[in-house]
Motif scaffolding. Structure first.
Motif, PDB file in Angstrom:
ATOM      1  N   VAL A 115       5.558 -28.514 -17.371  1.00 48.04           N
ATOM      2  CA  VAL A 115       4.855 -29.388 -18.317  1.00 48.04           C
ATOM      3  C   VAL A 115       3.355 -29.119 -18.270  1.00 48.04           C
ATOM      4  N   THR A 116       2.812 -28.915 -17.077  1.00 51.93           N
ATOM      5  CA  THR A 116       1.384 -28.617 -16.938  1.00 51.93           C
ATOM      6  C   THR A 116       1.028 -27.309 -17.626  1.00 51.93           C
ATOM      7  N   VAL A 117       1.860 -26.278 -17.449  1.00 52.24           N
ATOM      8  CA  VAL A 117       1.597 -24.985 -18.081  1.00 52.24           C
ATOM      9  C   VAL A 117       1.684 -25.109 -19.606  1.00 52.24           C
ATOM     10  N   LEU A 118       2.687 -25.820 -20.094  1.00 58.50           N
ATOM     11  CA  LEU A 118       2.813 -26.000 -21.542  1.00 58.50           C
ATOM     12  C   LEU A 118       1.619 -26.762 -22.124  1.00 58.50           C
ATOM     13  N   LEU A 119       1.142 -27.757 -21.404  1.00 62.30           N
ATOM     14  CA  LEU A 119      -0.034 -28.507 -21.854  1.00 62.30           C
ATOM     15  C   LEU A 119      -1.273 -27.609 -21.877  1.00 62.30           C
ATOM     16  N   LYS A 120      -1.417 -26.777 -20.850  1.00 58.25           N
ATOM     17  CA  LYS A 120      -2.562 -25.846 -20.820  1.00 58.25           C
ATOM     18  C   LYS A 120      -2.480 -24.852 -21.975  1.00 58.25           C
ATOM     19  N   ILE A 121      -1.279 -24.364 -22.276  1.00 63.23           N
ATOM     20  CA  ILE A 121      -1.119 -23.425 -23.390  1.00 63.23           C
ATOM     21  C   ILE A 121      -1.482 -24.104 -24.711  1.00 63.23           C
ATOM     22  N   LEU A 122      -1.035 -25.332 -24.893  1.00 68.67           N
ATOM     23  CA  LEU A 122      -1.372 -26.083 -26.102  1.00 68.67           C
ATOM     24  C   LEU A 122      -2.883 -26.267 -26.229  1.00 68.67           C
ATOM     25  N   LEU A 123      -3.537 -26.609 -25.133  1.00 68.42           N
ATOM     26  CA  LEU A 123      -4.991 -26.779 -25.175  1.00 68.42           C
ATOM     27  C   LEU A 123      -5.703 -25.456 -25.448  1.00 68.42           C
ATOM     28  N   LEU A 124      -5.188 -24.350 -24.908  1.00 70.38           N
ATOM     29  CA  LEU A 124      -5.784 -23.045 -25.198  1.00 70.38           C
ATOM     30  C   LEU A 124      -5.645 -22.698 -26.674  1.00 70.38           C
ATOM     31  N   ILE A 125      -4.504 -23.039 -27.269  1.00 70.01           N
ATOM     32  CA  ILE A 125      -4.324 -22.785 -28.699  1.00 70.01           C
ATOM     33  C   ILE A 125      -5.325 -23.604 -29.510  1.00 70.01           C
ATOM     34  N   VAL A 126      -5.481 -24.867 -29.156  1.00 71.76           N
ATOM     35  CA  VAL A 126      -6.440 -25.726 -29.863  1.00 71.76           C
ATOM     36  C   VAL A 126      -7.862 -25.187 -29.697  1.00 71.76           C
ATOM     37  N   MET A 127      -8.212 -24.773 -28.480  1.00 69.64           N
ATOM     38  CA  MET A 127      -9.552 -24.216 -28.247  1.00 69.64           C
ATOM     39  C   MET A 127      -9.763 -22.939 -29.049  1.00 69.64           C
ATOM     40  N   GLY A 128      -8.748 -22.089 -29.147  1.00 71.30           N
ATOM     41  CA  GLY A 128      -8.862 -20.857 -29.922  1.00 71.30           C
ATOM     42  C   GLY A 128      -9.057 -21.137 -31.401  1.00 71.30           C
ATOM     43  N   VAL A 129      -8.291 -22.093 -31.926  1.00 64.55           N
ATOM     44  CA  VAL A 129      -8.428 -22.450 -33.340  1.00 64.55           C
ATOM     45  C   VAL A 129      -9.810 -23.039 -33.612  1.00 64.55           C
TER      46      VAL A 129
END
Length: 104
Positions: free
Chosen positions: A69-83
């Motif tokens: 869950v922590t890794v998935l949350l970090k990936i989601l935040l990285l996607i948001v930061m990239g966008v």
């Protein structure tokens, strides 16, 4: 003496708008570079550390689920930061090109 009118191809440049556009563009690129560095750091972790293997060789499903869950949350935040970095850089480009208006 007659004044010549400027040709339609000539443009008037706004120095403040162009400078602000470049600064905003570079800020967006800096955010993207920061996002890529965070992603690289996150994905360079050893799998055994990310999965949480106990000393007996077994996998603790509770801790592994939390890690997932922590890794998935970090990936989601990285996607948001990239966008967001891309949108900011794009806004800088639009500001730079919009600061050049045609003379009338």
């Amino acid at each position: 003496m007659s004044k010549e009118s400027p040709s339609p191809e000539q443009t008037e440049r706004s120095g403040v708008g162009m400078t602000l556009g470049v600064v905003i563009f570079l800020g967006g690129v800096a955010l993207l570079l920061f996002t890529f560095k965070l992603a690289y750091d996150m994905f360079s972790i050893a799998p055994a550390k990310a999965v949480v293997v106990s000393t007996g060789g077994g996998v603790d499903l509770g801790k592994s689920g939390d890690a997932l869950v922590t890794v998935l949350l970090k990936i989601l935040l990285l996607i948001v930061m990239g966008v967001m970095g891309s949108l900011i850089a794009n806004r800088g480009v639009h500001l730079f090109t919009g600061s050049r208006s045609q003379r009338t």
